[in-house]
Design an enzyme around this catalytic site. Structure first.
Site, PDB file in Angstrom:
ATOM      1  N   ALA A 235       0.847  -1.190   0.000  1.00 37.48           N
ATOM      2  CA  ALA A 235       0.000   0.000   0.000  1.00 37.48           C
ATOM      3  C   ALA A 235       0.883   1.241   0.000  1.00 37.48           C
ATOM      4  O   ALA A 235       2.050   1.191   0.404  1.00 37.48           O
ATOM      5  CB  ALA A 235      -0.913   0.004   1.222  1.00 37.48           C
TER       6      ALA A 235
ATOM      7  N   GLY B  79      -0.461  -5.141   1.044  1.00 38.99           N
ATOM      8  CA  GLY B  79      -1.691  -5.094   0.268  1.00 38.99           C
ATOM      9  C   GLY B  79      -1.577  -5.772  -1.080  1.00 38.99           C
ATOM     10  O   GLY B  79      -2.581  -6.246  -1.635  1.00 38.99           O
TER      11      GLY B  79
ATOM     12  N   GLU C  32      -2.155  -9.381  -0.368  1.00 43.22           N
ATOM     13  CA  GLU C  32      -3.573  -9.509  -0.033  1.00 43.22           C
ATOM     14  C   GLU C  32      -4.437  -9.446  -1.293  1.00 43.22           C
ATOM     15  O   GLU C  32      -5.432 -10.155  -1.410  1.00 43.22           O
ATOM     16  CB  GLU C  32      -3.968  -8.420   0.965  1.00 43.22           C
ATOM     17  CG  GLU C  32      -3.384  -8.668   2.352  1.00 43.22           C
ATOM     18  CD  GLU C  32      -3.593  -7.512   3.301  1.00 43.22           C
ATOM     19  OE1 GLU C  32      -4.139  -7.743   4.397  1.00 43.22           O
ATOM     20  OE2 GLU C  32      -3.204  -6.373   2.957  1.00 43.22           O
TER      21      GLU C  32
ATOM     22  N   GLU D  50       3.605  -5.959   7.480  1.00 41.40           N
ATOM     23  CA  GLU D  50       2.931  -4.896   8.224  1.00 41.40           C
ATOM     24  C   GLU D  50       3.404  -4.749   9.668  1.00 41.40           C
ATOM     25  O   GLU D  50       3.460  -3.632  10.199  1.00 41.40           O
ATOM     26  CB  GLU D  50       1.409  -5.112   8.201  1.00 41.40           C
ATOM     27  CG  GLU D  50       0.737  -4.761   6.888  1.00 41.40           C
ATOM     28  CD  GLU D  50       0.724  -5.900   5.883  1.00 41.40           C
ATOM     29  OE1 GLU D  50      -0.011  -5.812   4.890  1.00 41.40           O
ATOM     30  OE2 GLU D  50       1.472  -6.894   6.090  1.00 41.40           O
TER      31      GLU D  50
END
Length: 260
Positions: free
Chosen positions: A66, A112, A115, A135
Site C-alpha cells: 500500500a 496489500g 492480499e 505490516e
C-alpha cells in the site's frame, strides 16, 4: 475503459488488468483501489470477458504494498474505515467475483499486494516473485484480509510465522506452501497464465460461477458449505449448460456451452 493507474485489455474473452504505477512499484493508493473496483464492476456483466488475469506492470513488482504516505497520519477510526472500504470494494469483491480471477505475480507482492493476490481465486508466479506481509514491521497488522486468507491458504503456523517475522518468501517456497499454484520464468508468466484461462473457458462458465460461490461458502461464518453445494448442484440441472454438457458427453462430442 481508460484509467490513470490501470491498463485493461481484452482478447479472446480473457481480460488482463495490469496495475500500472511502475515508478511506485505499483503500490496501492486510494485512486488505484477505486479504479480496480470500477474495472471489476464494469467487467462483471461484460459479455466479452470470461476470465480475468490480474498482474502488475514490469518485472519488479506485482504490487509492492500500500502507499504508506497516504495513511501514515490516520486516526483509529480512519484506519478502520480504510480497511472496511477496501475489503468491501476490492478484496472481498474480487474473492466473491462471479468470473474466475487469476493473479499473475511478477516480482514483489507485499502487504496489500499479497492480499490482492490472495483475493484472486488462485495464483501463478514468476521465479523472481517475493511474497510477504511486512505490516508488523510498521507497527500495524494486515488490514485487507491478510490475517484471514493467508492461514486458509498455507495453514495457521506458517501464516503466524510470516506475519510475526514480516519476512518475505520466494516463489518456490510459495509453491511449496500452496500459496501459488505454478511457478514460471518471468518471460513465460503471462502466456502460461493465459493457457490456464483458455482451459477454464472450455467449461461451463455458469457452473464455474456457481462453484466459486459454493467453495467460498465453506469460509463464511454461519453458512453450511455442504448445504450450499447441494442447493447449487440441484439448480445446475435447470441450466442450458447442463443440457448441453450432458448431451455432448452422451453423443461423444465436444460441448459448446451457451453459458446460460
Amino acid at each position: 475503459m481508460k484509467f490513470e493507474n490501470l491498463l485493461v485489455e481484452t482478447q479472446n474473452y480473457i481480460t488482463q488488468i495490469t496495475i500500472n504505477r511502475p515508478k511506485k512499484l505499483n503500490a496501492l493508493n486510494r485512486e488505484t483501489l477505486h479504479e480496480i473496483h470500477q474495472a471489476f464492476t464494469a467487467l462483471k456483466t461484460d459479455q466479452n470477458t470470461k476470465v480475468i488475469i490480474l498482474t502488475g506492470s514490469g518485472e519488479k513488482a506485482f504490487v509492492a504494498g500500500a502507499d504508506i504516505s497516504e495513511f501514515a497520519d490516520y486516526s483509529v477510526e480512519e484506519g478502520k474505515n480504510l480497511a472496511a472500504k477496501g475489503q468491501e470494494e476490492v478484496f472481498d469483491f474480487i474473492a466473491n467475483y462471479n468470473k474466475p480471477v487469476i493473479a499473475a505475480v511478477n516480482g514483489f507482492a507485499l502487504g496489500g499486494g499479497l492480499e490482492l493476490a490472495m483475493a484472486a481465486h488462485f495464483r501463478t508466479a514468476s521465479e523472481n516473485a517475493k511474497l510477504g506481509l511486512p505490516e508488523t514491521s510498521l507497527g500495524v497488522i494486515p488490514g485487507y484480509g491478510g490475517t484471514q486468507r493467508l492461514p486458509q491458504l498455507i495453514g495457521k503456523g506458517r501464516a503466524m510465522e510470516m506475519i510475526m517475522t514480516a519476512k518475505m518468501i520466494n516463489a518456490n517456497q510459495a509453491l511449496t506452501y500452496g500459496l501459488v499454484n505454478h511457478v514460471t520464468t518471468p518471460e513465460e508468466l503471462l502466456n502460461f497464465t493465459q493457457k490456464i484461462a483458455e482451459k477454464i473457458m472450455n467449461n461451463s462458465m455458469v457452473a464455474i460461477a456457481t462453484a466459486i460461490e459454493a467453495i467460498n461458502a465453506n469460509y463464511q461464518d454461519g453458512v453450511n458449505g455442504f448445504d450450499k453445494e447441494i442447493d447449487a448442484f440441484g439448480k445446475s440441472f435447470g441450466t442450458e449448460d447442463f443440457k448441453e454438457g450432458t448431451s455432448a458427453f452422451l453423443e461423444k462430442r465436444k460441448a459448446t456451452f451457451p453459458n446460460k
